[in-house]
Design a protein around this motif. Structure first.
Motif, PDB file in Angstrom:
ATOM      1  N   PRO A   1    -142.971   7.499 -23.334  1.00  0.00           N
ATOM      2  CA  PRO A   1    -142.836   6.421 -22.871  1.00  0.00           C
ATOM      3  C   PRO A   1    -143.072   6.342 -21.418  1.00  0.00           C
ATOM      4  N   SER A   2    -143.844   5.539 -20.766  1.00  0.00           N
ATOM      5  CA  SER A   2    -144.244   5.283 -19.126  1.00  0.00           C
ATOM      6  C   SER A   2    -144.429   4.167 -18.942  1.00  0.00           C
ATOM      7  N   TYR A   3    -144.814   3.779 -17.631  1.00  0.00           N
ATOM      8  CA  TYR A   3    -145.211   2.627 -17.125  1.00  0.00           C
ATOM      9  C   TYR A   3    -146.939   2.610 -17.200  1.00  0.00           C
ATOM     10  N   ARG A   4    -147.448   1.856 -18.245  1.00  0.00           N
ATOM     11  CA  ARG A   4    -148.738   2.245 -18.699  1.00  0.00           C
ATOM     12  C   ARG A   4    -149.802   1.600 -17.758  1.00  0.00           C
ATOM     13  N   ALA A   5    -149.387   0.657 -17.083  1.00  0.00           N
ATOM     14  CA  ALA A   5    -150.351   0.050 -15.923  1.00  0.00           C
ATOM     15  C   ALA A   5    -150.459   0.759 -14.653  1.00  0.00           C
ATOM     16  N   MET A   6    -149.852   1.747 -14.574  1.00  0.00           N
ATOM     17  CA  MET A   6    -149.934   2.554 -13.291  1.00  0.00           C
ATOM     18  C   MET A   6    -150.817   3.849 -13.652  1.00  0.00           C
ATOM     19  N   ARG A   7    -151.290   4.249 -12.546  1.00  0.00           N
ATOM     20  CA  ARG A   7    -152.000   5.349 -12.510  1.00  0.00           C
ATOM     21  C   ARG A   7    -151.282   6.460 -12.769  1.00  0.00           C
ATOM     22  N   VAL A   8    -152.012   7.558 -13.144  1.00  0.00           N
ATOM     23  CA  VAL A   8    -151.140   8.903 -13.517  1.00  0.00           C
ATOM     24  C   VAL A   8    -150.460   9.486 -12.307  1.00  0.00           C
ATOM     25  N   LYS A   9    -151.308   9.637 -11.139  1.00  0.00           N
ATOM     26  CA  LYS A   9    -150.692  10.066  -9.855  1.00  0.00           C
ATOM     27  C   LYS A   9    -149.724   9.185  -9.242  1.00  0.00           C
ATOM     28  N   ASP A  10    -149.667   7.787  -9.202  1.00  0.00           N
ATOM     29  CA  ASP A  10    -148.821   6.921  -8.784  1.00  0.00           C
ATOM     30  C   ASP A  10    -147.681   7.109  -9.629  1.00  0.00           C
TER      31      ASP A  10
ATOM     32  N   VAL B   1    -141.791   8.803  -9.878  1.00  0.00           N
ATOM     33  CA  VAL B   1    -140.844   9.708 -10.245  1.00  0.00           C
ATOM     34  C   VAL B   1    -140.487  10.870  -9.425  1.00  0.00           C
ATOM     35  N   ALA B   2    -141.391  11.162  -8.608  1.00  0.00           N
ATOM     36  CA  ALA B   2    -140.857  12.037  -7.284  1.00  0.00           C
ATOM     37  C   ALA B   2    -139.927  11.280  -6.412  1.00  0.00           C
ATOM     38  N   GLN B   3    -140.085  10.332  -6.052  1.00  0.00           N
ATOM     39  CA  GLN B   3    -139.273   9.301  -5.189  1.00  0.00           C
ATOM     40  C   GLN B   3    -137.849   9.265  -5.913  1.00  0.00           C
ATOM     41  N   ILE B   4    -137.827   9.003  -6.943  1.00  0.00           N
ATOM     42  CA  ILE B   4    -136.415   8.657  -7.761  1.00  0.00           C
ATOM     43  C   ILE B   4    -135.735  10.009  -7.680  1.00  0.00           C
ATOM     44  N   ARG B   5    -136.427  11.088  -7.843  1.00  0.00           N
ATOM     45  CA  ARG B   5    -135.975  12.501  -7.729  1.00  0.00           C
ATOM     46  C   ARG B   5    -135.408  12.848  -6.462  1.00  0.00           C
ATOM     47  N   GLY B   6    -135.780  12.078  -5.634  1.00  0.00           N
ATOM     48  CA  GLY B   6    -135.501  12.309  -4.052  1.00  0.00           C
ATOM     49  C   GLY B   6    -136.508  13.126  -3.031  1.00  0.00           C
ATOM     50  N   PHE B   7    -137.539  13.262  -3.658  1.00  0.00           N
ATOM     51  CA  PHE B   7    -138.588  14.024  -2.858  1.00  0.00           C
ATOM     52  C   PHE B   7    -139.275  12.673  -1.985  1.00  0.00           C
ATOM     53  N   SER B   8    -139.810  13.039  -0.792  1.00  0.00           N
ATOM     54  CA  SER B   8    -140.352  12.292   0.251  1.00  0.00           C
ATOM     55  C   SER B   8    -141.637  13.195   1.128  1.00  0.00           C
ATOM     56  N   GLY B   9    -142.313  12.339   1.584  1.00  0.00           N
ATOM     57  CA  GLY B   9    -143.438  13.079   2.688  1.00  0.00           C
ATOM     58  C   GLY B   9    -144.171  14.367   1.999  1.00  0.00           C
TER      59      GLY B   9
ATOM     60  N   ALA C   1    -158.213  15.808 -14.222  1.00  0.00           N
ATOM     61  CA  ALA C   1    -159.367  15.152 -14.786  1.00  0.00           C
ATOM     62  C   ALA C   1    -158.779  13.648 -14.910  1.00  0.00           C
ATOM     63  N   VAL C   2    -157.807  13.307 -15.198  1.00  0.00           N
ATOM     64  CA  VAL C   2    -157.564  11.878 -15.249  1.00  0.00           C
ATOM     65  C   VAL C   2    -156.357  11.352 -14.353  1.00  0.00           C
ATOM     66  N   GLU C   3    -155.934  11.906 -12.938  1.00  0.00           N
ATOM     67  CA  GLU C   3    -154.713  11.711 -12.274  1.00  0.00           C
ATOM     68  C   GLU C   3    -155.135  10.234 -11.682  1.00  0.00           C
ATOM     69  N   ASN C   4    -156.328   9.630 -11.661  1.00  0.00           N
ATOM     70  CA  ASN C   4    -156.598   8.549 -11.032  1.00  0.00           C
ATOM     71  C   ASN C   4    -156.903   7.438 -12.193  1.00  0.00           C
TER      72      ASN C   4
ATOM     73  N   THR D   1    -148.624  13.483 -19.304  1.00  0.00           N
ATOM     74  CA  THR D   1    -148.239  12.810 -18.174  1.00  0.00           C
ATOM     75  C   THR D   1    -146.490  12.682 -18.404  1.00  0.00           C
ATOM     76  N   CYS D   2    -146.099  12.283 -19.551  1.00  0.00           N
ATOM     77  CA  CYS D   2    -144.589  12.297 -19.791  1.00  0.00           C
ATOM     78  C   CYS D   2    -143.982  13.752 -19.598  1.00  0.00           C
ATOM     79  N   PHE D   3    -144.757  14.777 -20.092  1.00  0.00           N
ATOM     80  CA  PHE D   3    -144.257  15.919 -19.798  1.00  0.00           C
ATOM     81  C   PHE D   3    -144.337  16.429 -18.387  1.00  0.00           C
ATOM     82  N   ALA D   4    -145.012  15.961 -17.418  1.00  0.00           N
ATOM     83  CA  ALA D   4    -145.118  16.009 -16.091  1.00  0.00           C
ATOM     84  C   ALA D   4    -144.048  15.550 -15.498  1.00  0.00           C
ATOM     85  N   GLN D   5    -143.645  14.386 -15.629  1.00  0.00           N
ATOM     86  CA  GLN D   5    -142.387  13.657 -15.350  1.00  0.00           C
ATOM     87  C   GLN D   5    -141.196  14.421 -15.531  1.00  0.00           C
ATOM     88  N   ALA D   6    -141.137  15.112 -16.726  1.00  0.00           N
ATOM     89  CA  ALA D   6    -139.912  15.867 -17.325  1.00  0.00           C
ATOM     90  C   ALA D   6    -139.712  16.927 -16.245  1.00  0.00           C
ATOM     91  N   ILE D   7    -140.861  17.867 -15.833  1.00  0.00           N
ATOM     92  CA  ILE D   7    -140.972  18.998 -15.247  1.00  0.00           C
ATOM     93  C   ILE D   7    -141.006  18.863 -13.717  1.00  0.00           C
TER      94      ILE D   7
END
Length: 254
Positions: A88-97, A102-110, A128-131, A145-151
């Motif tokens: 599951p993911s937010y299907r209307a979002m671009r992969v990179k966005d 997810v990174a912001q939720i995990r506390g990353f910034s800048g 190849a599909v980040e945008n 993409t879901c694997f990427a958010q997990a790691i």
């Protein structure tokens, strides 16, 4: 002896009068790849959701890097990466966005956020599909993409629920390589699946759950990488995982 990263004690789950999970105890150490097996409806996904804190347990607890998912869930989840079933993911979002979110939720910034997202996109082979928007991706890329958010946050424990279900052989091979790479880095990994070939391909241990209860446990032994040489020690005269599975779950299949 490897460090124990996950310990599950007496997990039970009731839905009204129905007991979906009747008592699960297990430990997973650094470098372990534990196959969590069982027929459909046995309680595998419910157990994963309790371990990860998505639903509360009726009884019992899970300790993730020593932190209770019940009493200290935020600290526990910092050590945890979760690939749910159906990616599951937010299907209307671009992969990179999506990964930035997810990174912001995990506390990353800048700069640290951008570096982590870029590294994760590379590791998950998403360049190849980040945008592209997630809804336009193939099932294999949505899984990546879901694997990427997990790691993304480099967790010590990775839990994957049916990670190769519905994927073609090439896509399954990619997922298996991810799992092997993560284990080689000292991660503790649980793979919930009903596909026995996944156990032969990547697991070092296995547990069979049937009718909501753990039935047996053993070490998967592979010789020369041949899938048909996988054995489940001490639970069947031949020890082959498919025969052990049928033996322990035959009642449920009837």
């Amino acid at each position: 002896m490897s460090e124990t990263l996950l310990e599950v004690k007496g997990l039970k789950k009731n839905f009204g009068d129905f007991q979906a999970v009747k008592g699960i105890d297990l430990t997973v150490a650094a470098g372990d790849v534990l196959g969590f097996l069982g027929p459909n409806g046995a309680g595998k996904s419910t157990t994963m959701r309790m371990i990860t804190g998505f639903i509360p347990a009726t009884e019992g607890d899970a300790f993730i890097c020593g932190k209770s998912i019940t009493t200290d869930p935020i600290a526990a989840k910092r050590c945890l990466g979760y690939l749910p079933e159906s990616a599951p993911s937010y299907r209307a979002m671009r992969v990179k966005d999506f990964l930035r979110f997810v990174a912001q939720i995990r506390g990353f910034s800048g700069a640290a956020l951008e570096e982590r997202v870029a590294a994760t996109i590379k590791e998950a082979m998403l360049t190849a599909v980040e945008n592209q928007t997630i809804e336009t991706l193939s099932k294999g890329y949505r899984q990546r993409t879901c694997f990427a958010q997990a790691i993304l946050h480099d967790p010590k424990i990775l839990i994957m629920d049916e990670p190769t279900d519905g994927l073609d052989p090439n896509q399954k091979d990619v997922v298996r390589k991810w799992i092997n790479n993560m284990a080689a880095k000292g991660k503790a990994i649980i793979i919930s699946t009903h596909i026995l070939e996944e156990v032969n391909a990547v697991c070092t241990r296995a547990i069979i759950i049937a009718d909501g209860e753990k039935k047996d446990e053993g070490k998967i032994v592979r010789e020369d990488g041949k899938p048909d040489s996988a054995v489940f020690q001490g639970t069947h005269e031949t020890g082959k995982i498919d025969e052990v599975f049928r033996k322990l779950t035959k009642k449920e299949e009837r």
